[in-house]
Design an enzyme around this catalytic site. Structure first.
Site, PDB file in Angstrom:
ATOM      1  N   VAL A 308      48.207  47.859  61.008  1.00 38.40           N
ATOM      2  CA  VAL A 308      48.486  46.705  61.859  1.00 38.40           C
ATOM      3  C   VAL A 308      47.871  45.452  61.241  1.00 38.40           C
ATOM      4  CG1 VAL A 308      46.424  47.095  63.326  1.00 38.40           C
ATOM      5  CG2 VAL A 308      48.393  45.905  64.279  1.00 38.40           C
ATOM      6  N   CYS A 309      48.532  44.313  61.452  1.00 36.79           N
ATOM      7  CA  CYS A 309      47.931  43.032  61.018  1.00 36.79           C
ATOM      8  C   CYS A 309      48.125  42.018  62.143  1.00 36.79           C
ATOM      9  CB  CYS A 309      48.516  42.576  59.685  1.00 36.79           C
ATOM     10  SG  CYS A 309      50.276  42.200  59.741  1.00 36.79           S
ATOM     11  N   GLN A 310      48.372  40.771  61.814  1.00 39.17           N
ATOM     12  CA  GLN A 310      48.538  39.786  62.883  1.00 39.17           C
ATOM     13  C   GLN A 310      49.975  39.745  63.387  1.00 39.17           C
ATOM     14  OE1 GLN A 310      46.061  38.202  64.374  1.00 39.17           O
ATOM     15  NE2 GLN A 310      47.494  37.259  65.823  1.00 39.17           N
ATOM     16  N   GLY A 312      52.766  41.415  61.401  1.00 35.65           N
ATOM     17  CA  GLY A 312      53.611  42.493  60.873  1.00 35.65           C
ATOM     18  C   GLY A 312      54.017  42.351  59.417  1.00 35.65           C
ATOM     19  N   THR A 337      49.146  42.476  65.947  1.00 32.49           N
ATOM     20  CA  THR A 337      48.227  42.200  67.059  1.00 32.49           C
ATOM     21  C   THR A 337      48.817  41.139  68.001  1.00 32.49           C
ATOM     22  OG1 THR A 337      46.473  42.661  65.465  1.00 32.49           O
ATOM     23  CG2 THR A 337      45.787  41.681  67.543  1.00 32.49           C
TER      24      THR A 337
END
Ligand SMILES: [Fe+2]
Length: 372
Positions: A308-310, A312, A337
């Site tokens: 996961v990141c901010q 995608g 996120t």
């Protein structure tokens, strides 16, 4: 003279072949690891390689300079301040490298990295003045190189840019990047002139203080596998596999699925520590994408790894990289996120809030061109 700019679409880098048609001597600047293309060009044109120059120790892609110099017999050159552990010819500000009738004049322009040099190309039979400058990651087209790639300094960058802009208007500027993670607002053109950048580069009209705060207030995340790439380029590690060189398909799952993930799944948050501390999906473990290659031995091969990141983008690249490295059970969390938060789900906050720079979203946070 002969001059060719070679663009690498995958990492947004530019490399250069400069040669004298009279003496048949050539210099190659900032070669990528795909060195066959330069060898073919040298053979085709009947040039022999005299110098291989890295304008700086790259942190976003692996340099082909050592391989090229060893294979073709050129002298490997870097600025004297380069902290590398292999032999090279140390260059100093003002030094001139003869190349047939041409002169390659070194200008030390630190800021992006302490050892960064620009190279002025002078052709004395035509003019005593330089007609072009290769700027590495100092002056970029519509931008300047970011200062947070290891030993960089925004105030030094201001000084270097100021110095470069004292060159005559007509001097053609050929940067080390036309796209990519080394800046945050490159125009996309692969060249420009000193006069144009003096007038229209949004950073070159700022005073020192505003320039420094523009450079330090918000930057994209550090590139994918930066730690391994930089260490490889310094010769303290040998990880040529640290570049994302493929685009394998990886499954993407929604944030709703994250809540019902199988037991034993590692939820890996590849954002910067500052972003993670500010708020993350409960249970996520932080490993910034910049450290992924150097720490992928810590990740389980036999359990699912959900990334996961901010928003995608980084997670998809990181998942592709792990797939390239043989991890079979990797997925990317779509929307990251932000999507989790928009769905009204709670965030966990780091115990210690990491104070630091603001990380801005960018499609260029990896050493590999954006592809769907
Ligand atoms: Fe760079």
């Amino acid at each position: 003279m002969y001059f060719k700019q070679i663009l690498n679409e995958r990492c947004g880098c530019a490399s250069y072949l400069i040669a004298s048609r009279q003496s048949r001597e050539a210099a190659i600047v900032d070669p990528s690891l795909d060195t066959e293309q330069y060898v073919a060009l040298l053979q085709e044109r009947d040039f022999h390689l005299r110098y291989v120059i890295d304008t700086h120790v790259h942190a976003d892609h692996i340099s082909g300079a050592r391989q090229l110099a060893a294979g073709q017999g050129g002298e490997l050159c870097l600025h004297a301040a380069a902290q590398v552990v292999y032999p090279f010819r140390p260059l100093c500000d003002g030094e001139e490298l003869p190349l047939g009738q041409l002169r390659l004049r070194v200008m030390h322009t630190p800021g992006h990295r302490p050892e960064l040099i620009s190279i002025l190309v002078v052709n004395p039979p035509r003019s005593p003045e330089p007609s072009m400058v290769l700027t590495g990651d100092s002056l970029l087209v519509g931008d300047v190189g970011r200062p947070d790639f290891g030993g960089g300094d925004a105030a030094a960058q201001w000084q270097s840019i100021t110095r470069l802009l004292q060159l005559p208007d007509w001097v053609a500027v050929f940067p080390g990047h036309f796209e990519g993670p080394c800046g945050k607002g490159m125009c996309g053109r692969p060249s420009t002139t000193v006069g144009f950048e003096r007038l229209y580069n949004p950073l070159t009209r700022l005073d020192r203080g505003s320039f420094v705060s523009a450079l330090t207030s918000g930057q994209p995340a550090r590139p994918l596998n930066m730690t391994a790439i930089e260490a490889t380029n310094r010769g303290v590690a040998d990880m040529p596999w640290a570049m994302l060189t493929s685009a394998p398909p990886v499954p993407e799952i929604s944030v709703d699925a994250v809540e019902s993930r199988p037991p034993g799944t590692m939820l890996l948050d590849v954002r910067e520590p500052e972003e993670y501390a500010h708020g993350h999906i409960p249970g996520a473990v932080n490993l910034p994408q910049s450290d992924l290659a150097s720490r992928c031995n810590d990740l389980p091969q036999d359990h699912p790894v959900w990334i996961v990141c901010q928003a995608g983008l980084r997670s998809r690249r990181a998942a592709q990289y792990l797939k390239q490295m043989g991890f079979e059970q990797v997925v990317s969390v779509q929307g990251g996120t932000s999507a989790w938060q928009s769905a009204g789900k709670p965030l966990a906050v780091g115990e210690t809030r990491v104070a630091g720079r603001r990380v801005i979203e960018s499609e260029w946070t990896h050493a590999g061109a954006p592809q769907e």
